[in-house]
Design an enzyme around this catalytic site. Structure first.
Site, PDB file in Angstrom:
ATOM      1  N   ASP A  16       0.815  -1.205  -0.177  1.00 19.36           N
ATOM      2  CA  ASP A  16      -0.030  -0.008  -0.049  1.00 19.36           C
ATOM      3  C   ASP A  16       1.012   1.394  -0.123  1.00 19.36           C
ATOM      4  O   ASP A  16       2.055   1.424   0.245  1.00 19.36           O
ATOM      5  CB  ASP A  16      -0.834   0.024   1.292  1.00 19.36           C
TER       6      ASP A  16
ATOM      7  N   ASP B 260     -10.776   2.343  -3.664  1.00 21.07           N
ATOM      8  CA  ASP B 260     -11.243   2.027  -2.112  1.00 21.07           C
ATOM      9  C   ASP B 260     -12.751   1.961  -2.260  1.00 21.07           C
ATOM     10  O   ASP B 260     -13.464   1.800  -1.238  1.00 21.07           O
ATOM     11  CB  ASP B 260     -10.599   3.223  -1.141  1.00 21.07           C
TER      12      ASP B 260
HETATM   13  C1  DGJ Z   1      -5.895   1.663   1.597  1.00 17.87           C
HETATM   14  C2  DGJ Z   1      -6.194   0.626   1.131  1.00 17.87           C
HETATM   15  O1  DGJ Z   1      -6.699   0.835  -0.239  1.00 17.87           O
HETATM   16  C3  DGJ Z   1      -7.343  -0.263   1.598  1.00 17.87           C
HETATM   17  O2  DGJ Z   1      -7.768  -1.205   0.937  1.00 17.87           O
HETATM   18  C4  DGJ Z   1      -6.699  -0.617   2.973  1.00 17.87           C
HETATM   19  O3  DGJ Z   1      -5.657  -1.555   2.885  1.00 17.87           O
HETATM   20  C5  DGJ Z   1      -5.969   0.458   3.767  1.00 17.87           C
HETATM   21  N1  DGJ Z   1      -5.234   1.599   3.005  1.00 17.87           N
HETATM   22  C6  DGJ Z   1      -5.478   0.215   5.091  1.00 17.87           C
HETATM   23  O4  DGJ Z   1      -5.098   1.248   5.799  1.00 17.87           O
END
Ligand code: DGJ
Length: 740
Positions: free
Chosen positions: A480, A550
């Protein structure tokens, strides 16, 4: 000099792929013309009388014996529109009489800024040419790399800039390539968005002037993606000429689409010149990213089918298990903990979720954020990559063992390039973050960006990731990256050299990913950046999949997945089924609708499945089993966007056909039926007209009396009718066709 190369032999070992195409690269000594042929495309450029490398043709494949006369510079239209600026150069230095976007701009040690690049020499490569240009006075050499793919005709272009002089030169602007199109009426397509709203296909007429697509954020960005497609005249989804390109760079980038005063269109892309300054010391070289470009005579649908196949065959990495295979393996169906538990992960809770996930038929269990350091929320812990003892008193092993015992493999979330100021790492190494000394450090999500360009930071990141993968049986990392850059200083270097952070950061990122994959050759990696903030053909050389957004609302996802699919293959598009009502839009949808929306790409479950009813779990289980059976067709087949969900469409539908045309999968969605309208007949595409295909519903029903078995010609000409009952809000249906 003619060189042909073919993938015919390779294809004998890949019966699933379509007919062999050949590629050819030739240089005509007399006319000084270079020609590259691949797929249904020819690309031609030559050396003109002034010594400039000039583009001559890019379009449908020409006859093998067709030839071109020597390139002639464009005429001087007026004293204000000189021949130097009107001539479509392959890679123009800023100097002489150039007013258009240059490919390369430099400042020499003495302040001289005139750069005029002329042809010097060339060599043949396995699938194209390396063409060397040199400044007319200074020992600045630029090697242009060209390779063409036999199957798709997609060109990979990049440049190596070399200072063979004794004094340092500062590169202020460096493109990977410039592409030229003839004067015409065009529509530009590009992808824009924001966090939780990525992948909007934006379409506009190309007008005089420049349209700049870019990221100044240090990484690819949610706001614009480095991909473009330019349609001629009336071209649409299925018909007409389209030129397209995608930049393989995950740092700040820029693509400039320019229509000049004579209506000619050029596209120049590479490092973003904003705040750029790369000092090339004596003997040093700068490698640009790769700019991929292609041509389709079959509309935007043709573009994405070419790109998808090219990405599957030539961009995506292989694990040890799939090395030498024509295609990467399909993605495991995953379960991810994020939306269920957020930061509240612990051994008992994750094991309970893993048991539920295994019962659904999930292949991989992924524990998301929250397992490390003092991570209770997003205020602390990033940088401290040890297991949180309170949450996992016995380390990760009991959870991983349980996941394996349940028949799944295990994946783990990391965010390697970031640090919370509230962390041991930051307290020990406050100088490791991007910053300008004495200036504030702007936090976003309470975190700062580690300066990955620094060798010590690179070693630290590689070291802890290697240790995690060595100490634990981990099949997959979700990597991430949850903010963009600010204050991009690198005070270890002399002032004049600090801007190389824009290049070294991203190169080190690629280096770490590459080293990790070499050391752990079966590990798989997802590129996530708060959703789709780091998706491009650069990162996809090192990662097996991406997290597109997201936003997991299944209705929003239809248009996001549609936008995504213009540039990237559904194989890499991870789609989770999450809870209803959705946290973002508060929209309630059925498990069936959510499942089918996510089954259009690589399927995952991200809901709190502990709360699902037995009926919901049974439906998900049945659909996961059905998905497993047809997944290669969905994610690696040829995609046809039958009805677009864009622009408020009431309906949408997609179809994929596998490469030997033996199977096809169809998805249909209703947003909200209006005035009792029935779902349109779906005229299918890409089937073998002479073959017989049997229709099997995955979810939903065909219209009563419709044939179960019919020819490809029937399904394509008459089409598939869905039951009249297929009406309502947020309805979904899916079918498969199998050749008899
Ligand atoms: C952003 C990601 O896109 C989410 O899926 C998740 O992993 C969060 N970060 C966790 O902090």
């Amino acid at each position: 000099m003619l060189k042909t190369f073919s993938f015919g032999l390779v294809l004998l070992a890949m019966p699933l792929l379509a007919l062999a195409q050949t590629a050819a690269a030739r240089f005509d000594e007399g006319s000084k013309v270079f020609r590259l042929d691949g797929g249904n495309t020819s690309y031609v450029f030559g050396v003109n009388a002034r010594g400039e490398l000039q583009q001559l043709y890019w379009g449908g494949r020409l006859g093998a014996t067709d030839s071109f006369p020597q390139a002639r510079p464009a005429i001087e239209w007026a004293s204000f529109d000189s021949s130097y600026t009107n001539t479509p150069q392959e890679y123009a230095g800023w100097g002489g009489g150039l007013f258009n976007e240059p490919a390369l701009k430099v400042t020499f040690a003495d302040g001289n800024r005139d750069l005029v690049l002329h042809y010097e020499s060339h060599t043949e490569t396995t699938d194209g040419f390396d063409v060397v240009l040199k400044d007319i006075k200074q020992p600045i050499y630029v090697t242009l790399h060209y390779s063409i793919d036999a199957q798709s005709g997609i060109l990979a272009r990049s440049a190596t800039i070399e200072n063979r002089g004794t004094d340092a030169v500062t590169v202020e602007q460096a493109a990977a390539a410039a592409w030229a199109l003839p004067a015409s009426r065009y529509t530009l397509n590009y992808l824009t968005g924001r966090w939780a709203g990525e992948w909007t296909l934006t379409q506009e007429t190309v007008h005089p002037g420049a349209r700049v697509l870019e990221s100044r954020r240090g990484s690819t960005g949610h706001q614009a993606n480095p991909w473009f497609a330019i349609q001629a005249g009336e071209a649409d989804e299925n018909h007409g000429e389209v030129w397209f390109g995608a930049l393989g760079w995950s740092g700040s980038w820029r693509i400039t689409v320019e229509q000049d005063q004579l209506d000619a269109v050029r596209v120049t892309g590479g490092f973003n010149p904003f705040d750029f300054g790369y000092v090339l010391k004596a003997g040093a070289k700068l490698e640009t990213p790769v700019f991929y470009g292609g041509y389709s005579a079959h509309g935007l649908g043709g573009v994405s089918r070419l790109l998808h196949r090219y990405e599957l065959e030539h961009i995506l990495p292989r694990t040890q298990a799939t090395v030498g295979q024509p295609l990467p393996k399909v993605r495991p169906v995953i379960y991810n903990s994020w939306e269920a538990t957020e930061f509240r992960v612990n051994e008992a809770g994750q094991i309970a979720l893993a048991e539920k996930a295994a019962a659904l038929g999930v292949d991989r269990f992924v524990m998301d954020d929250g397992w490390f350091g003092q991570r209770k929320d997003d205020h602390a812990g990033l940088g401290d990559w040890y297991v949180n003892q309170e949450k996992f008193p016995h380390g990760l092993k009991p959870l991983i063992d349980k996941v394996h015992a349940l028949g799944m493999d295990f994946g783990l979330w990391v965010e390697p390039e970031m640090v919370n100021p509230d962390s041991d790492l930051y307290r020990k190494h406050p100088d490791w973050v991007l910053h300008f000394p004495g200036r504030p450090e702007s936090e976003q999500r309470n975190q700062l960006v580690l300066n990955l360009a620094r060798p010590d930071v690179r070693d630290y990141v590689l070291g802890f990731l290697d240790k995690i993968l060595t100490d634990n049986d981990i099949a997959f990392l979700k990597w991430d990256y949850n903010r963009n850059w600010s204050e991009p200083g690198w005070d270890q270097l002399p002032a004049a050299e600090q801007k190389r952070v824009y290049v070294d950061f991203t190169q080190n990122l690629y280096g770490i990913l590459s080293d990790l994959r070499k050391k752990h050759p079966n590990v798989e990696i997802e590129s996530c950046s708060g959703g789709g903030g780091r998706v491009d053909l650069g990162i996809l050389r090192y990662t097996d999949e991406v997290w597109p957004s997201d936003n997991t609302d299944p209705f929003d996802r239809l248009s996001q997945q549609d936008g995504f699919s213009y540039a990237y293959t559904p194989q890499v598009m991870m789609d989770w089924v999450t809870d209803s009502p959705h946290w973002l839009n508060k929209r309630a949808t059925s498990v069936s609708y959510r499942m089918l929306s996510s089954m259009q790409g690589s399927l995952g479950i991200g809901a709190n499945i502990a709360n699902w009813t037995p009926e919901e779990a049974a439906l998900a289980k049945r659909l996961i089993a059905a998905y497993h059976q047809v997944q290669p067709t969905i994610v690696q087949g040829d995609l046809y966007r039958l009805i677009s969900p864009r622009n408020g469409s009431e309906f949408s539908a997609t179809q994929t056909v596998n490469h030997d045309k033996s199977q096809s999968v169809i998805f249909a969605f209703i947003h909200s039926t209006q005035k009792g309208r029935t779902f349109p007949t779906l005229k299918l595409k890409g089937l073998d007209p002479a073959a017989q295909y049997a229709l099997t519903p995955i979810e939903g029903k065909p219209r009563e009396g419709s044939p179960v078995v019919a020819s490809g010609a029937w399904w394509m000409n008459h089409g598939l009718d869905l039951t009249e009952d297929f009406r309502g809000d947020f309805q979904a249906a899916a079918f498969r066709l199998d050749r008899k």
